[in-house]
Design a protein around this motif. Structure first.
Motif, PDB file in Angstrom:
ATOM      1  N   PRO A 463       0.851  -1.204   0.000  1.00 54.16           N
ATOM      2  CA  PRO A 463       0.000   0.000   0.000  1.00 54.16           C
ATOM      3  C   PRO A 463       0.875   1.238   0.000  1.00 54.16           C
ATOM      4  CG  PRO A 463       0.091  -0.973   2.192  1.00 54.16           C
ATOM      5  CD  PRO A 463       0.800  -1.934   1.278  1.00 54.16           C
ATOM      6  N   ASN A 464       0.296   2.373  -0.371  1.00 56.54           N
ATOM      7  CA  ASN A 464       1.064   3.619  -0.373  1.00 56.54           C
ATOM      8  C   ASN A 464       1.489   4.013   1.040  1.00 56.54           C
ATOM      9  OD1 ASN A 464      -1.010   4.057  -2.898  1.00 56.54           O
ATOM     10  ND2 ASN A 464       1.023   4.869  -3.270  1.00 56.54           N
ATOM     11  N   VAL A 465       0.649   3.690   1.997  1.00 56.09           N
ATOM     12  CA  VAL A 465       0.984   3.984   3.389  1.00 56.09           C
ATOM     13  C   VAL A 465       0.277   2.969   4.274  1.00 56.09           C
ATOM     14  CG1 VAL A 465      -0.922   5.604   3.723  1.00 56.09           C
ATOM     15  CG2 VAL A 465       1.108   5.821   5.146  1.00 56.09           C
ATOM     16  N   ILE A 466       0.882   2.654   5.400  1.00 51.02           N
ATOM     17  CA  ILE A 466       0.295   1.728   6.371  1.00 51.02           C
ATOM     18  C   ILE A 466       0.022   2.480   7.669  1.00 51.02           C
ATOM     19  CG2 ILE A 466       0.756  -0.294   7.821  1.00 51.02           C
ATOM     20  CD1 ILE A 466       2.286  -1.531   5.540  1.00 51.02           C
ATOM     21  N   ILE A 467      -1.143   2.267   8.239  1.00 52.84           N
ATOM     22  CA  ILE A 467      -1.508   2.915   9.499  1.00 52.84           C
ATOM     23  C   ILE A 467      -1.964   1.863  10.497  1.00 52.84           C
ATOM     24  CG2 ILE A 467      -2.168   5.085   8.391  1.00 52.84           C
ATOM     25  CD1 ILE A 467      -5.099   4.211   8.719  1.00 52.84           C
ATOM     26  N   HIS A 468      -1.894   2.227  11.775  1.00 53.68           N
ATOM     27  CA  HIS A 468      -2.390   1.367  12.846  1.00 53.68           C
ATOM     28  C   HIS A 468      -3.581   2.005  13.563  1.00 53.68           C
ATOM     29  CE1 HIS A 468       1.642  -0.309  12.218  1.00 53.68           C
ATOM     30  NE2 HIS A 468       1.196  -1.416  12.784  1.00 53.68           N
ATOM     31  N   ASP A 469      -3.894   3.239  13.202  1.00 57.15           N
ATOM     32  CA  ASP A 469      -4.995   3.960  13.845  1.00 57.15           C
ATOM     33  C   ASP A 469      -5.718   4.759  12.770  1.00 57.15           C
ATOM     34  OD1 ASP A 469      -6.664   5.701  15.326  1.00 57.15           O
ATOM     35  OD2 ASP A 469      -5.313   5.572  17.051  1.00 57.15           O
ATOM     36  N   LEU A 470      -7.028   4.612  12.690  1.00 61.43           N
ATOM     37  CA  LEU A 470      -7.807   5.291  11.657  1.00 61.43           C
ATOM     38  C   LEU A 470      -7.702   6.809  11.735  1.00 61.43           C
ATOM     39  CD1 LEU A 470     -11.070   3.115  11.576  1.00 61.43           C
ATOM     40  CD2 LEU A 470      -9.279   3.231   9.839  1.00 61.43           C
ATOM     41  N   LYS A 471      -7.455   7.334  12.916  1.00 55.84           N
ATOM     42  CA  LYS A 471      -7.384   8.790  13.047  1.00 55.84           C
ATOM     43  C   LYS A 471      -6.214   9.387  12.259  1.00 55.84           C
ATOM     44  CE  LYS A 471      -4.702   8.882  17.369  1.00 55.84           C
ATOM     45  NZ  LYS A 471      -4.726   9.261  18.811  1.00 55.84           N
ATOM     46  N   ASP A 472      -5.215   8.552  11.935  1.00 52.02           N
ATOM     47  CA  ASP A 472      -4.082   9.040  11.145  1.00 52.02           C
ATOM     48  C   ASP A 472      -4.506   9.506   9.761  1.00 52.02           C
ATOM     49  OD1 ASP A 472      -2.462   8.389  13.276  1.00 52.02           O
ATOM     50  OD2 ASP A 472      -1.810   6.470  12.432  1.00 52.02           O
ATOM     51  N   ILE A 473      -5.631   9.006   9.274  1.00 54.50           N
ATOM     52  CA  ILE A 473      -6.114   9.373   7.939  1.00 54.50           C
ATOM     53  C   ILE A 473      -6.429  10.859   7.858  1.00 54.50           C
ATOM     54  CG2 ILE A 473      -8.002   8.995   6.293  1.00 54.50           C
ATOM     55  CD1 ILE A 473      -8.091   6.104   7.196  1.00 54.50           C
ATOM     56  N   LYS A 474      -6.794  11.465   8.960  1.00 51.91           N
ATOM     57  CA  LYS A 474      -7.130  12.900   8.960  1.00 51.91           C
ATOM     58  C   LYS A 474      -5.977  13.741   8.429  1.00 51.91           C
ATOM     59  CE  LYS A 474     -10.258  12.708  12.983  1.00 51.91           C
ATOM     60  NZ  LYS A 474     -10.518  13.268  14.335  1.00 51.91           N
ATOM     61  N   GLU A 475      -4.761  13.347   8.757  1.00 51.20           N
ATOM     62  CA  GLU A 475      -3.591  14.099   8.301  1.00 51.20           C
ATOM     63  C   GLU A 475      -3.134  13.639   6.920  1.00 51.20           C
ATOM     64  OE1 GLU A 475      -2.474  16.763   9.812  1.00 51.20           O
ATOM     65  OE2 GLU A 475      -4.107  16.415  11.252  1.00 51.20           O
ATOM     66  N   ILE A 476      -3.277  12.362   6.644  1.00 50.07           N
ATOM     67  CA  ILE A 476      -2.837  11.828   5.354  1.00 50.07           C
ATOM     68  C   ILE A 476      -3.566  12.502   4.194  1.00 50.07           C
ATOM     69  CG2 ILE A 476      -2.828   9.763   3.887  1.00 50.07           C
ATOM     70  CD1 ILE A 476      -2.291   8.128   6.409  1.00 50.07           C
ATOM     71  N   VAL A 477      -4.870  12.735   4.360  1.00 50.39           N
ATOM     72  CA  VAL A 477      -5.641  13.312   3.255  1.00 50.39           C
ATOM     73  C   VAL A 477      -5.237  14.754   2.953  1.00 50.39           C
ATOM     74  CG1 VAL A 477      -7.633  11.835   3.668  1.00 50.39           C
ATOM     75  CG2 VAL A 477      -7.513  14.056   4.803  1.00 50.39           C
ATOM     76  N   LYS A 478      -4.541  15.391   3.873  1.00 49.89           N
ATOM     77  CA  LYS A 478      -4.138  16.778   3.677  1.00 49.89           C
ATOM     78  C   LYS A 478      -2.719  16.905   3.120  1.00 49.89           C
ATOM     79  CE  LYS A 478      -7.042  18.225   7.559  1.00 49.89           C
ATOM     80  NZ  LYS A 478      -7.056  18.802   8.933  1.00 49.89           N
ATOM     81  N   GLU A 479      -1.997  15.788   3.040  1.00 52.39           N
ATOM     82  CA  GLU A 479      -0.601  15.825   2.612  1.00 52.39           C
ATOM     83  C   GLU A 479      -0.484  15.965   1.100  1.00 52.39           C
ATOM     84  OE1 GLU A 479       1.057  12.213   4.033  1.00 52.39           O
ATOM     85  OE2 GLU A 479       0.864  12.743   6.162  1.00 52.39           O
ATOM     86  N   ASP A 480       0.670  16.494   0.670  1.00 51.85           N
ATOM     87  CA  ASP A 480       1.012  16.549  -0.743  1.00 51.85           C
ATOM     88  C   ASP A 480       1.734  15.249  -1.063  1.00 51.85           C
ATOM     89  OD1 ASP A 480       1.422  17.370  -3.286  1.00 51.85           O
ATOM     90  OD2 ASP A 480       2.916  18.889  -2.837  1.00 51.85           O
ATOM     91  N   HIS A 481       0.999  14.293  -1.593  1.00 49.13           N
ATOM     92  CA  HIS A 481       1.513  12.933  -1.693  1.00 49.13           C
ATOM     93  C   HIS A 481       2.542  12.767  -2.804  1.00 49.13           C
ATOM     94  CE1 HIS A 481      -1.328  11.273   1.209  1.00 49.13           C
ATOM     95  NE2 HIS A 481      -2.186  12.126   0.703  1.00 49.13           N
ATOM     96  N   PRO A 482       3.499  11.874  -2.591  1.00 47.29           N
ATOM     97  CA  PRO A 482       4.498  11.592  -3.624  1.00 47.29           C
ATOM     98  C   PRO A 482       3.876  10.983  -4.867  1.00 47.29           C
ATOM     99  CG  PRO A 482       5.191  10.746  -1.484  1.00 47.29           C
ATOM    100  CD  PRO A 482       3.744  11.128  -1.359  1.00 47.29           C
ATOM    101  N   TRP A 483       4.616  11.065  -5.968  1.00 44.89           N
ATOM    102  CA  TRP A 483       4.184  10.517  -7.252  1.00 44.89           C
ATOM    103  C   TRP A 483       4.655   9.082  -7.323  1.00 44.89           C
ATOM    104  CZ3 TRP A 483       6.850  10.328 -12.405  1.00 44.89           C
ATOM    105  CH2 TRP A 483       5.962  10.173 -13.449  1.00 44.89           C
ATOM    106  N   THR A 484       3.852   8.139  -6.823  1.00 42.67           N
ATOM    107  CA  THR A 484       4.233   6.740  -6.792  1.00 42.67           C
ATOM    108  C   THR A 484       3.794   6.065  -8.078  1.00 42.67           C
ATOM    109  OG1 THR A 484       2.165   6.134  -5.735  1.00 42.67           O
ATOM    110  CG2 THR A 484       4.013   6.670  -4.302  1.00 42.67           C
ATOM    111  N   TYR A 485       4.071   4.774  -8.206  1.00 45.37           N
ATOM    112  CA  TYR A 485       3.716   4.081  -9.434  1.00 45.37           C
ATOM    113  C   TYR A 485       2.201   4.035  -9.651  1.00 45.37           C
ATOM    114  CZ  TYR A 485       2.799   0.007  -6.480  1.00 45.37           C
ATOM    115  OH  TYR A 485       2.307  -0.847  -5.533  1.00 45.37           O
ATOM    116  N   ASN A 486       1.426   4.175  -8.619  1.00 48.41           N
ATOM    117  CA  ASN A 486      -0.003   4.416  -8.812  1.00 48.41           C
ATOM    118  C   ASN A 486      -0.312   5.733  -8.113  1.00 48.41           C
ATOM    119  OD1 ASN A 486       0.387   3.215  -6.245  1.00 48.41           O
ATOM    120  ND2 ASN A 486      -1.769   2.674  -6.129  1.00 48.41           N
ATOM    121  N   MET A 487      -0.088   6.795  -8.836  1.00 52.22           N
ATOM    122  CA  MET A 487       0.015   8.131  -8.252  1.00 52.22           C
ATOM    123  C   MET A 487      -1.256   8.599  -7.556  1.00 52.22           C
ATOM    124  SD  MET A 487       1.917   9.735 -11.539  1.00 52.22           S
ATOM    125  CE  MET A 487       0.807   8.800 -12.602  1.00 52.22           C
ATOM    126  N   MET A 488      -1.034   9.323  -6.466  1.00 49.39           N
ATOM    127  CA  MET A 488      -2.147   9.972  -5.767  1.00 49.39           C
ATOM    128  C   MET A 488      -2.661  11.084  -6.661  1.00 49.39           C
ATOM    129  SD  MET A 488      -4.121  10.759  -3.343  1.00 49.39           S
ATOM    130  CE  MET A 488      -5.019  12.142  -2.699  1.00 49.39           C
TER     131      MET A 488
END
Length: 488
Positions: A463-488
């Motif tokens: 996966p692009n990122v792994i989390i252990h707590d759903l609340k971490d998603i609040k910050e992930i959605v606001k990030e400027d994500h890297p251009w991975t092989y399946n780009m954000m």
């Protein structure tokens, strides 16, 4: 500057001739299409999208290249008899005009189909360098786009066929077509094979960076080569191609530094979630239901740890033929659902911070959907038990698709129902099946771990990122994500 001289005809059919220049141009477009198609498939676009863009950008690119040439070669000449503008067989195309027209069509197409323009452009634009590299050999065959006169000794280290074809009208000329072709090819190799490989390891590229690298590379290389040419289109005393090259470099550098991202905010990504093991802890209910079936049709001891891990994620229709080959799958699914629904209140509970996350996303204006291998009524039952339905805009269950996960059909359907493009979507799931479905759809994937026994399988799915707590998603959605092989 004559682009299609009769001497450069490849095949003649009566009064109709096929020119080498046209063949090389089409070849370049075809090779670019193949590389772009490969990238677009990684990003979840189907071949129809690639074909539509290829045809549209090519046709409008020809129009733009012709108009650009007419405008800066001698506009008064063409305005005296406008029909000359359409006489493309007499020569006259300028690639920079084609790039602008093709980009405008791509922008129109992306907006019409609700795709992210920069993501599409990242899949296509860097590959244009290989088309440009091939196309310059058409200039070679036509004995054009060359530099100033040179001596025969200038070609001492060049292949003989290049030297011979650069002998024009009793004089040798510098093969600037070759310089630009080689530089274009080097730029393609650098971006496609070097920068992208480095990015897979270090994750330094953002959406749009592929385009910005192209602009900088093509800009500086064209500026240098254009200064050597003797047939430049002019804007007063300025070589038009050099002026545009400076603009390309300027835009490319500022874009890579993130200036445009600061002023052009992306729309909020579409948030899609798996249900079981992601928003709801249904694992005890799933295992209890399977255990009930094993006790009834096999033995409880056969439902060991390995099978317990295996059944978490894949659809029932996939697992039942494997474990109960002598049973009718549809009847067994109905029996499973009936028992599972009955024990839901006792065995199911929401994941920690699930409601808080959904509520927060909803309040901030995110669209939310569920894509599950469960049937819709099962999804609704679980959501209704804990008052989570109010936060969900769409539900795509197993009965809404022909192919369950890891096929991306469910993710695409949810995006369609929400009138959003899949290329600005995040999918959150807890199993390798979920992550593979996200990869197949070309969407950004978040792997949620709550069962440590399944952590390795989830990591292996990348996966692009792994989390252990759903609340971490609040910050992930606001990030400027890297251009991975399946780009954000």
């Amino acid at each position: 500057m004559t682009f299609f001289p009769d001497a450069q005809t490849l095949v003649q059919f009566g009064n109709i001739g096929i020119k080498w220049y046209a063949v090389l141009m089409i070849t370049g477009v075809g090779v670019t299409f193949l590389f772009s198609l490969r990238e677009m498939k990684k990003c979840g676009y189907n071949i129809e999208v690639a074909e539509d863009l290829a045809i549209g950008c090519f046709l409008w690119g020809i129009v733009g290249a012709r108009l650009w040439y007419c405008l800066f070669f001698d506009i008064s000449y063409y305005l005296q008899d406008p029909i000359r503008i359409f006489q493309i067989y007499n020569g006259g195309l300028a690639i920079q005009g084609g790039l602008f027209a093709g980009a405008l069509y791509g922008l129109y197409y992306a907006n019409k189909h609700k795709f992210n323009f920069m993501r599409l452009a990242d899949c296509i634009v860097p590959n244009m360098l290989i088309a440009q590299a091939i196309g310059r050999w058409g200039n070679f065959i036509n004995q054009e786009a060359h530099g100033a006169p040179v001596t025969e000794a200038y070609f001492n280290h060049f292949p003989e066929f290049i030297k011979n074809n650069m002998f024009i009208g009793g004089q040798y000329y510098a093969p600037t077509f070759l310089y630009e072709s080689v530089l274009n090819l080097l730029g393609f190799v650098l971006i496609y094979f070097v920068i992208k490989k480095l990015n897979e390891k270090y994750h330094f590229m953002k959406r749009g960076d592929g385009v910005y690298f192209y602009l900088v590379w093509y800009g500086w290389s064209r500026f240098i080569v254009e200064g050597m040419r003797t047939d430049s289109l002019m804007f007063g005393p300025i070589r038009m191609a050099q002026l545009i090259s400076v603009v390309f470099i300027f835009v490319g550098v500022l874009g890579y530094l993130g200036l445009f991202r600061k002023f052009m905010k992306e729309s909020k990504p579409l948030m899609l979630f798996d249900l079981d093991g992601t928003l709801l802890d249904t694992e005890p209910a799933i295992l209890e239901t399977y255990r009930h079936l094993f006790e009834k049709y096999r033995t409880a001891d056969e439902f060991d740890k390995e099978k317990q891990l295996e059944v978490l994620g894949p659809p029932l229709a996939k697992m039942f033929p494997k474990y109960f080959p002598d049973k009718n799958v549809d009847e067994l699914i109905n029996e499973y659902r009936e028992y599972n629904f009955k024990i839901h209140p006792e065995f199911v509970k929401p994941m920690e911070n699930a409601e808080d996350l959904l509520k927060s996303l909803k309040e901030e204006g995110y669209k939310i959907g569920i894509v599950s291998t469960k049937f819709n009524d099962g999804v609704k039952l679980g959501l209704d038990l804990f008052n989570l339905t109010q936060y969900v805009d769409v539900i795509v269950g197993q009965n809404d698709v022909q192919h369950g996960k890891p096929n991306p059909e469910g993710i695409f359907k949810a995006c369609q129902m929400l009138n959003e493009g899949h290329d600005s979507c995040i999918y959150v799931g807890d199993s390798a099946t979920d992550i593979v479905a996200a990869h197949n759809a070309g969407v950004y994937s978040i792997g949620y771990i709550f069962n440590e026994d399944r952590i390795q399988a989830l990591k292996d799915a990348k996966p692009n990122v792994i989390i252990h707590d759903l609340k971490d998603i609040k910050e992930i959605v606001k990030e400027d994500h890297p251009w991975t092989y399946n780009m954000m």
